[in-house]
Design a protein around this motif. Sequence first.
Motif, PDB file in Angstrom:
ATOM      1  N   VAL A  72       0.830  -1.088  -0.137  1.00  0.00           N
ATOM      2  CA  VAL A  72      -0.106   0.094  -0.125  1.00  0.00           C
ATOM      3  C   VAL A  72       0.530   1.154  -0.013  1.00  0.00           C
ATOM      4  CG1 VAL A  72      -1.637   1.416   1.304  1.00  0.00           C
ATOM      5  CG2 VAL A  72      -1.901  -1.174   1.248  1.00  0.00           C
ATOM      6  N   GLY A  73       0.844   2.228  -1.006  1.00  0.00           N
ATOM      7  CA  GLY A  73       1.401   3.397  -0.920  1.00  0.00           C
ATOM      8  C   GLY A  73       0.610   4.676  -0.662  1.00  0.00           C
ATOM      9  N   PRO A  74       1.281   5.879  -0.610  1.00  0.00           N
ATOM     10  CA  PRO A  74       0.181   6.875  -0.191  1.00  0.00           C
ATOM     11  C   PRO A  74      -0.585   7.081  -1.187  1.00  0.00           C
ATOM     12  CG  PRO A  74       2.624   7.706  -0.960  1.00  0.00           C
ATOM     13  CD  PRO A  74       2.487   6.135  -0.878  1.00  0.00           C
ATOM     14  N   GLY A  75      -0.684   6.945  -2.491  1.00  0.00           N
ATOM     15  CA  GLY A  75      -1.550   7.112  -3.497  1.00  0.00           C
ATOM     16  C   GLY A  75      -2.730   6.004  -3.745  1.00  0.00           C
ATOM     17  N   THR A  76      -2.535   5.061  -2.940  1.00  0.00           N
ATOM     18  CA  THR A  76      -3.556   4.009  -2.801  1.00  0.00           C
ATOM     19  C   THR A  76      -4.694   4.286  -2.392  1.00  0.00           C
ATOM     20  OG1 THR A  76      -1.751   2.428  -2.675  1.00  0.00           O
ATOM     21  CG2 THR A  76      -3.748   1.599  -2.422  1.00  0.00           C
ATOM     22  N   LEU A  77      -5.848   3.960  -3.152  1.00  0.00           N
ATOM     23  CA  LEU A  77      -7.288   4.515  -2.482  1.00  0.00           C
ATOM     24  C   LEU A  77      -7.717   3.197  -1.637  1.00  0.00           C
ATOM     25  CD1 LEU A  77     -10.082   5.926  -2.835  1.00  0.00           C
ATOM     26  CD2 LEU A  77     -10.609   4.248  -4.509  1.00  0.00           C
ATOM     27  N   PRO A  78      -7.983   3.440  -0.249  1.00  0.00           N
ATOM     28  CA  PRO A  78      -8.322   2.641   0.541  1.00  0.00           C
ATOM     29  C   PRO A  78      -9.583   2.179   0.046  1.00  0.00           C
ATOM     30  CG  PRO A  78      -8.259   4.633   1.511  1.00  0.00           C
ATOM     31  CD  PRO A  78      -8.040   5.030   0.337  1.00  0.00           C
ATOM     32  N   THR A  79      -9.808   0.764   0.157  1.00  0.00           N
ATOM     33  CA  THR A  79     -11.192   0.030  -0.475  1.00  0.00           C
ATOM     34  C   THR A  79     -11.765  -0.597   0.948  1.00  0.00           C
ATOM     35  OG1 THR A  79      -9.963  -1.785  -1.075  1.00  0.00           O
ATOM     36  CG2 THR A  79     -10.443  -0.103  -2.767  1.00  0.00           C
ATOM     37  N   HIS A  80     -11.544  -0.263   2.018  1.00  0.00           N
ATOM     38  CA  HIS A  80     -12.214  -0.617   3.134  1.00  0.00           C
ATOM     39  C   HIS A  80     -13.098   0.292   4.090  1.00  0.00           C
ATOM     40  CE1 HIS A  80      -8.367   0.484   4.742  1.00  0.00           C
ATOM     41  NE2 HIS A  80      -9.046   0.897   5.831  1.00  0.00           N
ATOM     42  N   THR A  81     -13.281   1.538   3.270  1.00  0.00           N
ATOM     43  CA  THR A  81     -13.829   2.662   3.998  1.00  0.00           C
ATOM     44  C   THR A  81     -15.374   2.960   3.621  1.00  0.00           C
ATOM     45  OG1 THR A  81     -13.016   4.206   2.235  1.00  0.00           O
ATOM     46  CG2 THR A  81     -11.692   3.672   4.123  1.00  0.00           C
ATOM     47  N   PRO A  82     -16.064   3.716   4.636  1.00  0.00           N
ATOM     48  CA  PRO A  82     -17.348   3.998   3.945  1.00  0.00           C
ATOM     49  C   PRO A  82     -17.259   4.989   2.650  1.00  0.00           C
ATOM     50  CG  PRO A  82     -17.085   4.346   6.503  1.00  0.00           C
ATOM     51  CD  PRO A  82     -15.605   4.139   5.886  1.00  0.00           C
ATOM     52  N   LEU A  83     -16.250   5.676   2.541  1.00  0.00           N
ATOM     53  CA  LEU A  83     -16.337   6.450   1.257  1.00  0.00           C
ATOM     54  C   LEU A  83     -15.994   5.533   0.045  1.00  0.00           C
ATOM     55  CD1 LEU A  83     -15.919   9.228  -0.153  1.00  0.00           C
ATOM     56  CD2 LEU A  83     -13.181   8.656  -0.120  1.00  0.00           C
ATOM     57  N   PHE A  84     -15.420   4.369   0.296  1.00  0.00           N
ATOM     58  CA  PHE A  84     -15.370   3.236  -0.915  1.00  0.00           C
ATOM     59  C   PHE A  84     -17.021   2.844  -1.037  1.00  0.00           C
ATOM     60  CE2 PHE A  84     -14.830  -0.574  -2.950  1.00  0.00           C
ATOM     61  CZ  PHE A  84     -13.844   0.065  -4.326  1.00  0.00           C
ATOM     62  N   VAL A  85     -17.640   2.608   0.016  1.00  0.00           N
ATOM     63  CA  VAL A  85     -18.862   1.806  -0.090  1.00  0.00           C
ATOM     64  C   VAL A  85     -19.928   3.053  -0.972  1.00  0.00           C
ATOM     65  CG1 VAL A  85     -21.048   1.427   1.070  1.00  0.00           C
ATOM     66  CG2 VAL A  85     -18.915   0.973   2.310  1.00  0.00           C
ATOM     67  N   VAL A  86     -19.690   4.336  -0.626  1.00  0.00           N
ATOM     68  CA  VAL A  86     -20.652   5.113  -1.401  1.00  0.00           C
ATOM     69  C   VAL A  86     -20.084   5.436  -2.965  1.00  0.00           C
ATOM     70  CG1 VAL A  86     -20.930   7.820  -1.790  1.00  0.00           C
ATOM     71  CG2 VAL A  86     -20.741   6.725   0.589  1.00  0.00           C
ATOM     72  N   LEU A  87     -18.834   5.289  -3.364  1.00  0.00           N
ATOM     73  CA  LEU A  87     -18.309   5.047  -4.518  1.00  0.00           C
ATOM     74  C   LEU A  87     -18.909   4.064  -5.204  1.00  0.00           C
ATOM     75  CD1 LEU A  87     -16.274   6.635  -6.597  1.00  0.00           C
ATOM     76  CD2 LEU A  87     -14.498   5.054  -5.758  1.00  0.00           C
ATOM     77  N   LEU A  88     -18.765   2.819  -4.496  1.00  0.00           N
ATOM     78  CA  LEU A  88     -19.224   1.566  -5.230  1.00  0.00           C
ATOM     79  C   LEU A  88     -20.645   1.635  -5.563  1.00  0.00           C
ATOM     80  CD1 LEU A  88     -18.208  -1.625  -5.954  1.00  0.00           C
ATOM     81  CD2 LEU A  88     -18.597  -1.893  -3.719  1.00  0.00           C
ATOM     82  N   ILE A  89     -21.283   1.921  -4.408  1.00  0.00           N
ATOM     83  CA  ILE A  89     -23.027   2.214  -4.822  1.00  0.00           C
ATOM     84  C   ILE A  89     -23.158   2.930  -6.085  1.00  0.00           C
ATOM     85  CG2 ILE A  89     -25.169   3.034  -3.846  1.00  0.00           C
ATOM     86  CD1 ILE A  89     -24.016   1.969  -1.253  1.00  0.00           C
TER      87      ILE A  89
END
Lengths: 581, 190
Positions: A535-552
């Motif tokens: 994981v680097g500083p530019g990696t989008l974390p995919t375990h966050t509520p933000l990612f849930v919103v993005l996925l939906i």
Amino acid sequence: MTMNAITQVLVFFGVLLALVKPLGWYMARVFEGKPFGLDRFLGPVERSIYRLCGVRPTDEMDWKNYGMAMLLFSAAGFLFLYGLQRLQGLLPLNPANLGAVPPDLAFSTAASFVTNTNWQAYGGETTLSYLAQMLGLTVQNFVSAATGMAVLVALIRGLSRNTSRTLGNFWSDLVRSTLYILLPLALILSVLLVSQGVVQTVADYHMVTPLQQGRPDTTPAMEIEQIAVGPAASQIAIKQLGTNGGGFFNANSAHPFENPTPLSNFLEVLAILLIPASLCYTFGMMVGDTRQGWVLLAAMTILLLCFVPLGLWAEQSGNPILTHAGVNQQAQVDQAGGNMEGKETRFGITGSVLWSAVTTAASNGAVNSMHDSYTPLGGIVPMILMQFGEVVFGGVGSSLYGMIVFAIIAVFVAGLMVGRTPEYLGKKIEPYDMKMAALLILIMPIVVLGFTALAISTESGRSSILNPGPHGFSEILYAYTSQGNNNGSAFAGLNANTPFYNLTGGIAMLISRFWLVIPLLALAGSLARKKLVPVGPGTLPTHTPLFVVLLIGVVVMVGALTFLPALALGPIVEELIMGGQ
Amino acid sequence: MKDHIRPALTMLLLLTVLTGLIYPLAVTGLVQVFFQDQANGSLIVREGKVVGSKLIGQYFEKPEYFWGRPSATAPFPYNAAASGGSNLGPTNPVLLEAVKTRVAALRAVDPGNDLTIPVDLVTASGSGLDPHISPAAAQYQIRRVARIRGIDEAVVRDLVVQHIHGRQLGFLGEPRVNVLLLNLALNEKR
């Protein structure tokens, strides 16, 4: 929504989510080959199956070999099921003396069950013998679901392995899914269902003398009536657990012998989502970060919870046209009220609507009420849930691999916004992977909208319509949406048992199952070969509520952009017409 | 590809035996021991004759009986060998006509009944075999059944109340009345 409706929905989701972790943990142990208890008793059975088949479960397969094994196994199942239906008249366990199933219907039914769709162009008790139901349909209910799980596990291995050429062994994944997951659950569920009144017998249909004699509309010969029974519980248990959905009886789970009480209804609807939901946790465990699984499950649950209230409201409001005819559709202490055409008294509005959303969110397709008779907005709920591509819970296995593909597209979209190479779970997503993901997203709408257009512009397509006006268009759109997503539920007024629908529908089902698997396994193979990058500083974390919103957001955007125009021609126009009367 | 043909065929055969024969027969054996009555169809036997199943509705259109849900099965209503619903859409004129006819029939056999007509009494069920009606639908018919049978309304009302089945576990499903069981009890009242 009534207080009771809210209670029923909340209890349902509560029980479901409570079961996710234990079952998800168990399934991960099964697929990772770690001890889990049951293997001590059934291990000898598993090993003798491998011995008789001449396979070594430890032989690893690359994606092409894995796919080939899966396709050959499905082809063998398809031919066997087709042959069984054509020959059922000559075979035993056929108490109602049913003859051979016609070729086009046998093709559609074989395609339907091998692809885990279970589209019902046949009428259970009037078409298929006990033997065909047991050896044909029940078997495919198991193995098509097990195949879905196998493909999912292959994709997960692709994501979790570091520079590997292989994805596991298809035969071992198939046998372990069937033997350790589906069979034990189905056994428990069938016994529970029988305790509620689901039938399970190989005896002949019952002859009964009805209470009211001398009916004016029948001949004296009808004084004795036939009640169809059969080995239903064993098939219903797996039809729900394996997200299959094909009924033992024509009326499917509206039939009192398939679904006799509110408790049996609760168990069956729970069984639909049980494995697809738990697999999210399995996924998290196998990629070494359970948060990744919870994120996918959260996105699915939120999407489903958005649509259930819409359906409940639309159906509970009832049909204004009937109100004008002097019918009372209010919810009261002594009646459920609402739009009761095609619904059963014991389930009322809540039990029916919750089921209709769940069965289409998962690619199950069993019905406990007739979706064709729903109000336009009540009917749009199941249609949209399928048009999301069966990723909101979806089929056993197939849903989660669909959702993972959407997750890959979501990180790609996010990557475009910030101008970085996207990563998912430590794997760089490159042009080849995106091509496969895009193919996966595009095939389904092409099949659904293409065949709908074909049917609506030909006489053989239009002549099957039951209901006039925009509702007739909805029937056709629903049919191909259902088959193109391997769901299997129907606006059943459409006469689907014609050569035109049996052929086009059968092709739609085969394409959307098997054409999808090839790019999917290719994607899995490509991911497996890559290095896991830290994981680097530019990696989008995919375990966050933000990612849930993005996925939906991605799921809704793709689904809505593709299908809103078609929906506007069917249910949306009909809603406006109905409201205007 | 050739390597996979033998495993594919043998695997299908073995899994067919396991899930298509052993599993359903094992379930059949198990439930025939523990839940025999339910497994065989929850049959109702009166004087040695099978008069029906608790779970499968029967057709009633004589005014001295409580009527069940309308049934869309073919070729006659409540055909327990060919289940199914009407599948009529909400804006289909055929549905409206059917409902109007049923409303008229209910009004015709019971002139002067000014209760509103509960929706489940004039709409076809999903299976065509729905054994139940809502308590409201039973309520609506009490006056007629009592009058034609020449029994006191209170007696019929008592019988209906006894036959109301509440929500399962207190919250699941809807309250309901089993029409066949109610009519059987009504006949035995005489």
